[in-house]
Each structure stands twice: as C-alpha cells, then as structure tokens.
Design an enzyme around this catalytic site. Structure first.
Site, PDB file in Angstrom:
ATOM      1  N   ASP A 143       0.826  -1.201   0.000  1.00  0.00           N
ATOM      2  CA  ASP A 143       0.000   0.000   0.000  1.00  0.00           C
ATOM      3  C   ASP A 143       0.871   1.267   0.000  1.00  0.00           C
ATOM      4  OD1 ASP A 143      -2.005   1.979   0.633  1.00  0.00           O
ATOM      5  OD2 ASP A 143      -3.204   0.396   1.559  1.00  0.00           O
ATOM      6  N   THR A 174      -7.026   3.592  -1.677  1.00  0.00           N
ATOM      7  CA  THR A 174      -6.804   2.180  -1.372  1.00  0.00           C
ATOM      8  C   THR A 174      -7.845   1.268  -1.997  1.00  0.00           C
ATOM      9  OG1 THR A 174      -5.692   2.729   0.694  1.00  0.00           O
ATOM     10  CG2 THR A 174      -6.592   0.506   0.500  1.00  0.00           C
ATOM     11  N   ASP A 205      -9.069  -4.058   5.912  1.00  0.00           N
ATOM     12  CA  ASP A 205     -10.191  -4.866   5.440  1.00  0.00           C
ATOM     13  C   ASP A 205     -10.468  -4.636   3.964  1.00  0.00           C
ATOM     14  OD1 ASP A 205     -11.667  -2.375   5.464  1.00  0.00           O
ATOM     15  OD2 ASP A 205     -12.384  -2.798   7.482  1.00  0.00           O
ATOM     16  N   ARG A 206     -10.395  -3.389   3.511  1.00  0.00           N
ATOM     17  CA  ARG A 206     -10.726  -3.108   2.113  1.00  0.00           C
ATOM     18  C   ARG A 206      -9.717  -3.727   1.145  1.00  0.00           C
ATOM     19  NH1 ARG A 206      -9.778   1.746   4.760  1.00  0.00           N
ATOM     20  NH2 ARG A 206      -8.061   3.088   4.088  1.00  0.00           N
ATOM     21  N   HIS A 222      -1.652   2.356  -5.117  1.00  0.00           N
ATOM     22  CA  HIS A 222      -1.456   3.761  -5.509  1.00  0.00           C
ATOM     23  C   HIS A 222      -0.083   4.193  -5.037  1.00  0.00           C
ATOM     24  CE1 HIS A 222      -2.092   4.734  -1.283  1.00  0.00           C
ATOM     25  NE2 HIS A 222      -3.258   4.091  -1.317  1.00  0.00           N
TER      26      HIS A 222
END
Length: 540
Positions: free
Chosen positions: A35, A74, A157-158, A333
């Site tokens: 991330d 995200t 979680d996402r 990203h």
C-alpha cells in the site's frame, strides 16, 4: 520486535532456488500489494534492496506500472489488481462515496461495508464485498478448478476484500486490535490465533527505536508540521506500551501480516495440492507510515528496508518448503511527501489545501450567494467526488451546479472540474496511461450511479490535508506520483526482464490467468495479458 512477530520466518537465507522454470503452472500464486508503494519509491530504493524486493526486481520488473484512474485511493486501487478491471467497471470509485437515498442519517457509504445491515455506518460497519461488481481471479480460479483454494490476508479490510472478492476460503485483516475475518462459518486457523497472541504481546510492551543504517540516517531531519510543535522525519518507531496505532504505522505491522500469511500457507498446505492455489497479501504499513511521517524521511527508509528483509524471509520459508510459487508485487497507488519538506526542497507548488475547498465550506458560500437553504454540497473531501443536495429543486440544482463549478474553477489550487454529464459522455480511455488527459483519468474511475455531480482535481503537489493534526501527507490525486506504481513478476528460474514499458495493474489478473492456464474470455475484462513476462504464454 522483529523476532517476536516473524519467528516463523527468521534465520532464512535469501538464495533463490536454482531451478529451471517448469512447464507446468505454478502450484501457488502469491499476489502482494504494498500500500502506497509508488514507483518513485521503488526507483529511489531499488539499489538498496537486498532481500525480497531485490528478488522481485530480479524478475520481470516494470517500473512504469499504472493505476491509470484519478481516484488513487486504497479501495479503487486494490479493486483493479486481481479483477483486471478499472474502477469504472468494478464500481469502486473511492474509499467512500455518498448515497443520499440511504435511510440512515449517515449518507456516506464505505467501499467495503454492507449498509443494509442494521446499525452499520461508514465508520462502524459490517465488512462485505457487496459493492464489488466483478469477480476476482481467485473466484474465477475456483469456478474453473473447485480443488483450488483462495485466501486473502491484509492489514486493511478493504485490501483483503477487494483482492479476495465475494467467495474464498479464508480472509483475515487487522481491525485495530487484532486480525479478524468477516467470513461466517469458517474454521479459525491456528495461524490466526498464534499471530494475534504474538501481536498482543508485542503491543503490550514498549517498542525500542530501530537501528538506522547510514542510508536512513542521511534522511533523518526533523521537519516542523503545523503550529503545535509537531515534527516528523527523524523517527525510528519507538513506541510506548499499548500503542496499537503506532504499531500499525511501523514496519512490525507488515511483519505480522506476512507471518499470518506464511502460517496460513503452511497450515492449509497451499501450493502442495493437486491444483493451483492463490493467496492475496495486502502489506499496509507503508501507507500508514507515509500518511504519518511522509515519504522522504528516515521513517520511510526504515520501513522499506524492513519490508525488504521480511519479504526475503517470507520467500525463503517457502523455498525451504519446496513450494513452486509465482509472485506478483505491486501497489494500490503511490503517494506524495508532506508539503513542508517539499517546500524546503524547492518543490514547485507544494502546499496544503485551502479549507475553503471542503464541500461544507464551499456549500455555505454558494448557499449565501444563491440564497438557498440546506448544505447545497455534500461530501467530506476538498477533491474528488462532490454531490449536490438532493433536497434542492431541479431548478436550484442547476443553479447550484453552475455556481459550484465556477467556485472550484476559480481556485488557484484547482486544476480541473468535470461534471457528471461530461464524464458520462466521455469514452473509456485506452492506450498508454501516461498520455491520458485529466478527463481520461477521471473517466476511468467514474460510475454513473455512485460518482458525484462533479469531480474536483487539485493541482500538482496540493496536499488535501489542511491541518496535519492526524496525518501529514497523503495520496488520491490524478498526478503521476500517485498513479505510477511498480509491477513485478517473479518465479524461480525466471530470466531477468527489466522494462520501462507501460503496464497497468488491470493487466495483472489476465497475465496470472495465462500463467496458470485459466481462460478468461476476450473482452470480459479491461486488462490484457503482458506478453513480455518470461514463461507466460498469452492467448492469441
């Protein structure tokens, strides 16, 4: 600290097995998302990597990978990695959007929630893949090969939801205190219990600062942020006992996630059955470190070198188990450094956003000008999707839209504003994402049902955080520092294939599908198989 978290991974060598790439599909596919790992950071630290990131860079390494869309957050980014589709097709246009038809008072909708559950809200929600409109690679694999297993593990979680999809065998993610699952009826693996126990012990004790190598010490310069004496840039992740939030924004967080993933691979014997298995791993600490400390200080240096070591240990453990695995590593990203440090470095245009651009403030100004009641504008961010108040009459909505577009376009911090109608009429972009117009980038993350009445794109280096009381830096823009990410493929025996050619994250799923012999109908997804990955035979 690292010994407690990654005990199962310690004392491993980094020597990659000297094996010829087999003709048969790999038995385990590992998809890793780091991330906020921008291609800029990959380029900056590439020569310093000696562990797992070095191994990944030694395979098919595309430094010009792209999250082509404008909504570089995200949830949208993770939704592209294993679906092969852009946000315009996945339906995941942002981390949060607004649905004013909701019966609840909270009109915001979190991308990975099921708002139909009584009591759910965008901040206290029931985790669900409800909003993801397309299948993931794991779902396609299990449909074609019922013996295959699909697993997702992440710090968010996402990330786990968007890479895992609607149906899988195990899904685990951090909820702020421990790793949990949203899957009903699944057996709780010993790996999850053991990892949670280890993390609880770690957080309950003080965290000593990490030893900083010369490369990181050279970046250690305290930067003042805000008016309350806060500084960032010279930290080394010292932590007081019980501080779970600081644990999350530290290298130990990724160590825990990788330890859980390694434990699940061993316990479930992934990659050791008759069919190919898949595990998606979301390493989230780089994002929290970037938000909390920025991307160019000692903290980020320590984070990336630690991740490199932990990934190396993770891969070495799989090597010792003689698992035939293939890996792809990318990011959801990129990210931008804090403007205060950029200003000291002479970066043109670096600044914090004008609070007048937040929809609440802008809406009040427009309401006074047009003599309208109500909020006029609905939204929580000074950029991205902004919505008109549905309580306005059609005539007042028309007036308010014109006034809002003029208001934002008049700001020296705004680069472009596109209305819902403009994006709805625009064709979906194709070709090299580096050459896309701003409208193309916005169109790639536009959804007719979920997107705002207009979309605001800020100018380069405008940080959409006004006060820096919590976070100091972020991402989310339409600019290349947020869109460009590395895409790295590796398999034992793979020939080195560094490349500057443009590749999109939507190309990962069809490439992996071809690698494992999984057929995806032509035109069923946005992405295309990458023909230059050694050992992958793309369908013609």
């Amino acid at each position: 600290m690292r010994k407690i978290i990654t005990a199962a991974l310690a004392a491993a060598t980094m020597a990659a097995p000297a094996l010829a790439a087999p003709a048969a599909p790999p038995k385990l596919v590992i998809a890793i998302s780091v991330d906020q790992f921008s291609a800029d950071l990959f380029d900056e630290y590439r020569a310093a990597f000696s562990g797992g990131l070095a191994r990944m860079a030694s395979g098919a390494a595309y430094r010009n990978g792209w999250q082509g869309h404008a909504a570089t957050e995200t949830c949208p980014g993770h939704s592209t990695i294993l679906t092969g589709d852009r946000p315009a097709r996945t339906g995941i246009i942002a981390n949060t959007w607004f649905d004013q038809s909701q019966a609840r008072s909270d009109k915001a909708v979190y991308c990975a929630e099921d708002e139909r559950v009584p009591g759910s809200s965008s901040s206290s929600y029931t985790v669900s893949p409800l909003h993801l409109r397309v299948p993931t690679l794991g779902e396609r694999l299990q449909l074609a090969s019922p013996q295959s297993r699909s697993v997702a593990v992440a710090g968010k979680d996402r990330a786990a939801v968007m890479m895992g999809g609607h149906k899988l065998d195990q899904r685990w993610y951090w909820d702020g205190k421990k790793y949990v699952t949203d899957l009903a009826g699944v057996r709780v693996p010993t790996a999850a219990t053991a990892t949670n126990a280890a993390v609880t012990r770690l957080i309950s004790a003080p965290g000593e600062p990490l030893e900083s190598p010369d490369l990181c010490r050279a970046k250690a310069k305290a930067i003042a942020v805000g008016s309350d004496g806060k500084t960032v840039g010279a930290g080394a992740f010292a932590r007081v006992a019980g501080d779970a939030k600081s644990f999350r924004a530290s290298p130990a967080f990724d160590g825990a996630t990788l330890a859980l993933a390694a434990g699940l691979i061993g316990e479930m014997k992934l990659g050791q059955g008759s069919a190919t298995d898949l595990i998606a791993i979301g390493a989230s600490a780089t994002d929290y470190v970037g938000h909390t400390y920025g991307t160019e200080g000692q903290e980020m240096c320590l984070q990336l070198l630690s991740l490199d070591r932990d990934l190396g240990d993770f891969f070495a453990l799989l090597d010792r188990q003689k698992i035939d695995y293939a890996v792809v590593l990318t990011a959801d990203h990129g990210g931008n450094d804090l403007p205060e440090r950029e200003q000291l470095a002479g970066v043109a245009g670096a600044a914090r956003v004008d609070p007048a651009l937040f929809p609440g403030t802008a809406g009040k100004a427009i309401a006074v000008k047009l003599r309208l009641g109500g909020p006029v504008l609905v939204g929580d961010s000074p950029f991205g999707d902004v919505y008109l108040d549905r309580a306005l009459s059609p005539a007042d909505r028309t007036r308010a839209l014109a006034a809002a577009v003029s208001y934002y376009r008049a700001s020296p911090q705004v680069e472009a504003v596109f209305t819902h109608a403009q994006l709805d009429r625009a064709p979906l972009p194709t070709g090299d994402p580096a050459t896309w117009s701003l409208r193309d980038r916005a169109r790639a993350s536009f959804d007719d049902q979920r997107s705002g009445d207009f979309v605001v794109l800020l100018r380069r280096r405008i940080t959409p955080i006004a006060d820096a009381k919590t976070y100091v830096a972020t991402h989310g823009s339409a600019w290349d520092y947020d869109r460009r990410v590395p895409i790295l493929f590796w398999h034992a025996g793979m020939a080195a294939a560094p490349s500057n050619a443009p590749v999109e994250t939507i190309d990962i799923a069809p490439t992996l599908a071809a690698w494992i012999g999984l057929k995806i109908a032509r035109g069923a997804i946005d992405g295309h198989c990458v023909t230059t990955v050694p050992g992958v035979s793309c369908p013609r």
